[in-house]
Design a protein around this motif. Structure first.
Motif, PDB file in Angstrom:
ATOM      1  N   VAL A 184       0.846  -1.269  -0.184  1.00  0.00           N
ATOM      2  CA  VAL A 184      -0.154  -0.085   0.062  1.00  0.00           C
ATOM      3  C   VAL A 184       0.978   1.231   0.085  1.00  0.00           C
ATOM      4  CG1 VAL A 184      -1.607   1.287   1.386  1.00  0.00           C
ATOM      5  CG2 VAL A 184      -1.819  -1.140   1.281  1.00  0.00           C
ATOM      6  N   ILE A 185       1.921   1.176   0.638  1.00  0.00           N
ATOM      7  CA  ILE A 185       2.922   2.492   0.868  1.00  0.00           C
ATOM      8  C   ILE A 185       3.574   2.865  -0.302  1.00  0.00           C
ATOM      9  CG2 ILE A 185       4.880   3.137   1.906  1.00  0.00           C
ATOM     10  CD1 ILE A 185       4.112   2.187   4.414  1.00  0.00           C
ATOM     11  N   ARG A 186       3.822   1.504  -0.998  1.00  0.00           N
ATOM     12  CA  ARG A 186       4.507   1.703  -2.588  1.00  0.00           C
ATOM     13  C   ARG A 186       3.685   2.237  -3.310  1.00  0.00           C
ATOM     14  NH1 ARG A 186       4.685  -1.298  -6.594  1.00  0.00           N
ATOM     15  NH2 ARG A 186       3.354  -2.835  -5.784  1.00  0.00           N
ATOM     16  N   ARG A 187       2.490   1.873  -3.512  1.00  0.00           N
ATOM     17  CA  ARG A 187       1.435   2.580  -4.312  1.00  0.00           C
ATOM     18  C   ARG A 187       0.910   3.893  -3.739  1.00  0.00           C
ATOM     19  NH1 ARG A 187      -1.683  -1.893  -7.162  1.00  0.00           N
ATOM     20  NH2 ARG A 187      -0.482  -3.821  -6.475  1.00  0.00           N
ATOM     21  N   LEU A 188       1.180   4.258  -2.782  1.00  0.00           N
ATOM     22  CA  LEU A 188       0.618   5.450  -2.238  1.00  0.00           C
ATOM     23  C   LEU A 188       1.909   6.603  -2.712  1.00  0.00           C
ATOM     24  CD1 LEU A 188      -0.603   5.468   1.345  1.00  0.00           C
ATOM     25  CD2 LEU A 188      -1.954   6.211  -0.846  1.00  0.00           C
ATOM     26  N   GLY A 189       3.152   6.154  -2.498  1.00  0.00           N
ATOM     27  CA  GLY A 189       4.346   6.824  -2.921  1.00  0.00           C
ATOM     28  C   GLY A 189       4.110   7.117  -4.442  1.00  0.00           C
ATOM     29  N   HIS A 190       4.093   6.100  -5.210  1.00  0.00           N
ATOM     30  CA  HIS A 190       4.108   6.003  -6.879  1.00  0.00           C
ATOM     31  C   HIS A 190       2.859   6.842  -7.089  1.00  0.00           C
ATOM     32  CE1 HIS A 190       4.510   4.336 -10.708  1.00  0.00           C
ATOM     33  NE2 HIS A 190       3.162   4.167 -10.916  1.00  0.00           N
ATOM     34  N   ALA A 191       1.579   7.142  -6.409  1.00  0.00           N
ATOM     35  CA  ALA A 191       0.445   7.882  -6.959  1.00  0.00           C
ATOM     36  C   ALA A 191       0.870   9.246  -6.794  1.00  0.00           C
ATOM     37  CB  ALA A 191      -0.758   7.533  -5.870  1.00  0.00           C
ATOM     38  N   PHE A 192       1.756   9.556  -5.765  1.00  0.00           N
ATOM     39  CA  PHE A 192       2.182  11.126  -5.893  1.00  0.00           C
ATOM     40  C   PHE A 192       3.369  11.314  -6.435  1.00  0.00           C
ATOM     41  CE2 PHE A 192       2.816  15.409  -4.540  1.00  0.00           C
ATOM     42  CZ  PHE A 192       1.351  15.811  -4.123  1.00  0.00           C
ATOM     43  N   GLY A 193       4.363  10.533  -6.851  1.00  0.00           N
ATOM     44  CA  GLY A 193       5.449  10.894  -7.418  1.00  0.00           C
ATOM     45  C   GLY A 193       5.527  11.331  -8.749  1.00  0.00           C
ATOM     46  N   PRO A 194       6.746  11.427  -9.364  1.00  0.00           N
ATOM     47  CA  PRO A 194       6.773  11.663 -10.759  1.00  0.00           C
ATOM     48  C   PRO A 194       5.989  11.175 -11.802  1.00  0.00           C
ATOM     49  CG  PRO A 194       8.682  10.867 -10.086  1.00  0.00           C
ATOM     50  CD  PRO A 194       7.801  10.886  -8.825  1.00  0.00           C
ATOM     51  N   LYS A 195       5.673   9.945 -11.421  1.00  0.00           N
ATOM     52  CA  LYS A 195       4.787   9.117 -12.298  1.00  0.00           C
ATOM     53  C   LYS A 195       3.510   9.070 -11.869  1.00  0.00           C
ATOM     54  CE  LYS A 195       9.074   6.434 -13.498  1.00  0.00           C
ATOM     55  NZ  LYS A 195       9.794   5.027 -13.143  1.00  0.00           N
ATOM     56  N   GLY A 196       3.249   9.827 -11.077  1.00  0.00           N
ATOM     57  CA  GLY A 196       1.875  10.155 -10.466  1.00  0.00           C
ATOM     58  C   GLY A 196       1.321  11.542 -10.525  1.00  0.00           C
ATOM     59  N   LEU A 197       0.671  11.775  -9.358  1.00  0.00           N
ATOM     60  CA  LEU A 197      -0.091  13.118  -9.327  1.00  0.00           C
ATOM     61  C   LEU A 197       0.941  14.352  -9.787  1.00  0.00           C
ATOM     62  CD1 LEU A 197      -2.977  14.245  -8.582  1.00  0.00           C
ATOM     63  CD2 LEU A 197      -2.306  14.263  -6.319  1.00  0.00           C
ATOM     64  N   ALA A 198       2.007  14.284  -9.193  1.00  0.00           N
ATOM     65  CA  ALA A 198       2.851  15.565  -9.418  1.00  0.00           C
ATOM     66  C   ALA A 198       3.400  15.561 -10.705  1.00  0.00           C
ATOM     67  CB  ALA A 198       4.314  15.390  -8.199  1.00  0.00           C
ATOM     68  N   GLY A 199       3.595  14.461 -11.452  1.00  0.00           N
ATOM     69  CA  GLY A 199       4.240  14.245 -12.772  1.00  0.00           C
ATOM     70  C   GLY A 199       2.924  14.729 -13.583  1.00  0.00           C
ATOM     71  N   GLY A 200       1.759  14.238 -13.366  1.00  0.00           N
ATOM     72  CA  GLY A 200       0.590  14.872 -14.259  1.00  0.00           C
ATOM     73  C   GLY A 200       0.261  16.369 -14.037  1.00  0.00           C
ATOM     74  N   GLN A 201       0.310  16.850 -12.861  1.00  0.00           N
ATOM     75  CA  GLN A 201       0.484  18.427 -12.769  1.00  0.00           C
ATOM     76  C   GLN A 201       1.474  19.226 -13.427  1.00  0.00           C
ATOM     77  OE1 GLN A 201       0.049  18.147  -8.356  1.00  0.00           O
ATOM     78  NE2 GLN A 201      -1.714  19.567  -8.524  1.00  0.00           N
TER      79      GLN A 201
END
Lengths: 341, 341
Positions: A184-201
């Motif tokens: 779960v932690i891995r997925r949360l980290g992924h979701a906000f990292g450069p390949k996630g939310l921050a990358g999308g923004q």
């Protein structure tokens, strides 16, 4: 019933009954046309009941998540709580709990992830609202965090919420196998990292100024996948994992959430055109008057409607193996896609 | 030898040989007076060799930690790397690896935590430098992140580094018992949350404008504990945990790091006075010309010197049970406290 709960009940009832994407052709975009026939009443009843049942648990867990008896932390905790407890529909926590309940009736198992998701969502809103980004003074009818506490505090409060989200999961899943918690932690980290939310923004910032011709459908889909769908994906995935789902289950639920997230964005783009031309009587939506690339611009209005329907069908298909067990997630998907109407 | 490595060797040599807090009374503040007699040559040799030996591994791991073959992430990864790879002494990663080696000779076991610590440290610098906080244009002789990429990108790049730090630990400790990995993640979350770095910065903001009389010694200690010492604490703790240390070992190392962090801050405050009055010939240091509360203001110069010595003695005492095994950590502590000279 509290005024907030009442408002939510009304909103839920209204939107579950509404058709968003193409008001004139409801059956073509209704998420769960087949489920609807069999279980419309049950779905509506369940969704309202479901949200009413879960919301107090979510609010309580959120409130307790930032408890601190250290006087020196009073101000930063106040700033964090100001935004975390500012209401909102708690879509991501409720999705997380619903996904958990498909595999384990004890939804409390997923609560730490549900809280973490709302912390991450909230911190992304606090930072998004900053003058250097969207420069918004109001959020959910209240002054934004930096308006109340100053930009410096808003930046720190967002940072602290992000760190706290990981701490919260690591500290509060003691009844779970540690491998699951790490997943779960891995997925949360992924979701906000450069390949996630921050990358999308970031990609959104890059594309904002570009003329339509220079932003491809792939770019647009990448932005929406990472800005919107990714947190819905991790919401259902973390709930399912903490409920004991298999890897194949998690993958199906993620696919469902991804397509719901994308359908929501296409619906949003379509509404910007249809509301203004068909309902508000304007000649064009606000997106059309800016350089912003939208689905209707790239695909035409009919093409965008077809794309929304395709995404909705894809989402539905992912949950077919679960039959009635998927009713809550399907109803929540309607709620998410329809709420813009 | 690369120019960077050479510079670091020179810096390390210079600072290991220097006495910081009270140049005229070196023996009273030397961190490891007793160790020094027995192992001065070994300590100096070891520290230089140690840093030279570890640094390429740390730089390689940092560089690889942000590898991405997704073109849409190129810009945000570039912004993250710009600050992450901007040099610096890598104190926290090296402390982490040294702590690990006290319990397991394979320091690579602690590398994921070492990388995460540098990501967290870097993101705190990126956000600290923003116009809304310290408004710094230069960091380590280079334009700060927001000067190069804009404030919006700098905010997002910092957020992404924070999320990535947790992801990195969760993804790269596969050879470790998951309980240990969760323990490290919990400590990292704690170190940046409201009861960590973000809380310390917040309290610092609150105290900045207050006159000296309104900021107590406890307040000052709280700020320094949470702004500075906390990342040193989690550095040694996570290294020790990933090296297989017991809970009692971890507690001893944390106590050591806490006192080193506090001693560093007292030394920093003393230098601001002694450098300007004794060396630069000014009548007062810059801290004295502002409302900023410092140790010399609260305790007097002699009182502050006594406090520094007390902290250093406390730090030493925590590592006594380890004898020669603690030489690297003791030398690194000298390096940290002395480097301001």
């Amino acid at each position: 019933m509290s005024p907030f709960a009442l408002r939510l009940l009304l909103v839920a009832t209204a939107t579950v009954n509404a058709f968003v994407v193409v008001p004139s052709k409801p059956t073509t975009v209704r998420l769960s046309a087949t489920v609807e026939k069999k279980t419309t009443a049950a779905t509506e009843f369940n969704l309202n009941e479901y949200i009413m049942d879960k919301l107090p648990h979510v609010e309580k867990a959120l409130d307790e998540s930032l408890a601190s008896d250290i006087p020196q932390t009073a101000r930063i905790v106040e700033a964090m709580k100001y935004s975390l407890m500012a209401g909102g529909k708690r879509i991501r926590p409720v999705l997380c709990l619903a996904a958990c309940e498909m595999f384990d009736e004890n939804f409390h198992k997923a609560m730490p992830a549900a809280v973490a998701l709302e912390m991450i969502h909230t911190m992304s809103l606090i930072h998004d609202d900053l003058p250097a980004l969207d420069n918004d003074d109001l959020r959910r009818g209240k002054p934004t965090n930096h308006v109340v506490y100053g930009e410096d505090v808003a930046i720190l409060a967002g940072d602290a919420l992000l760190a706290q989200s990981f701490l919260h999961v690591a500290e509060n899943c003691n009844d779970q196998p540690p491998e699951r918690v790490l997943d779960v932690i891995r997925r949360l980290g992924h979701a906000f990292g450069p390949k996630g939310l921050a990358g999308g923004q970031m990609m959104d910032l890059e594309c904002e100024g570009k003329p339509t011709g220079e932003v491809s459908l792939d770019d647009l889909r990448w932005i929406h996948t990472h800005k919107t769908a990714v947190l819905l994906e991790v919401a259902v995935a973390s709930g399912a994992i903490l409920g004991g789902a298999s890897a194949a289950d998690v993958e199906r639920l993620e696919k469902f959430a991804l397509n719901v997230g994308l359908a929501f964005q296409v619906a949003d783009d379509i509404l910007d055109v249809t509301q203004s031309t068909e309902e508000l009587g304007k000649t064009a939506g606000k997106d059309e008057n800016t350089d912003k690339t939208t689905y209707p611009k790239l695909l035409g209005l009919d093409g965008a409607r077809a794309e929304a329907e395709r995404l909705i069908q894809e989402a539905k298909k992912s949950l077919e193996p679960y039959g009635d067990k998927a009713v809550t997630l399907l109803a929540l998907a309607d709620f998410i896609i329809d709420r813009k109407n």
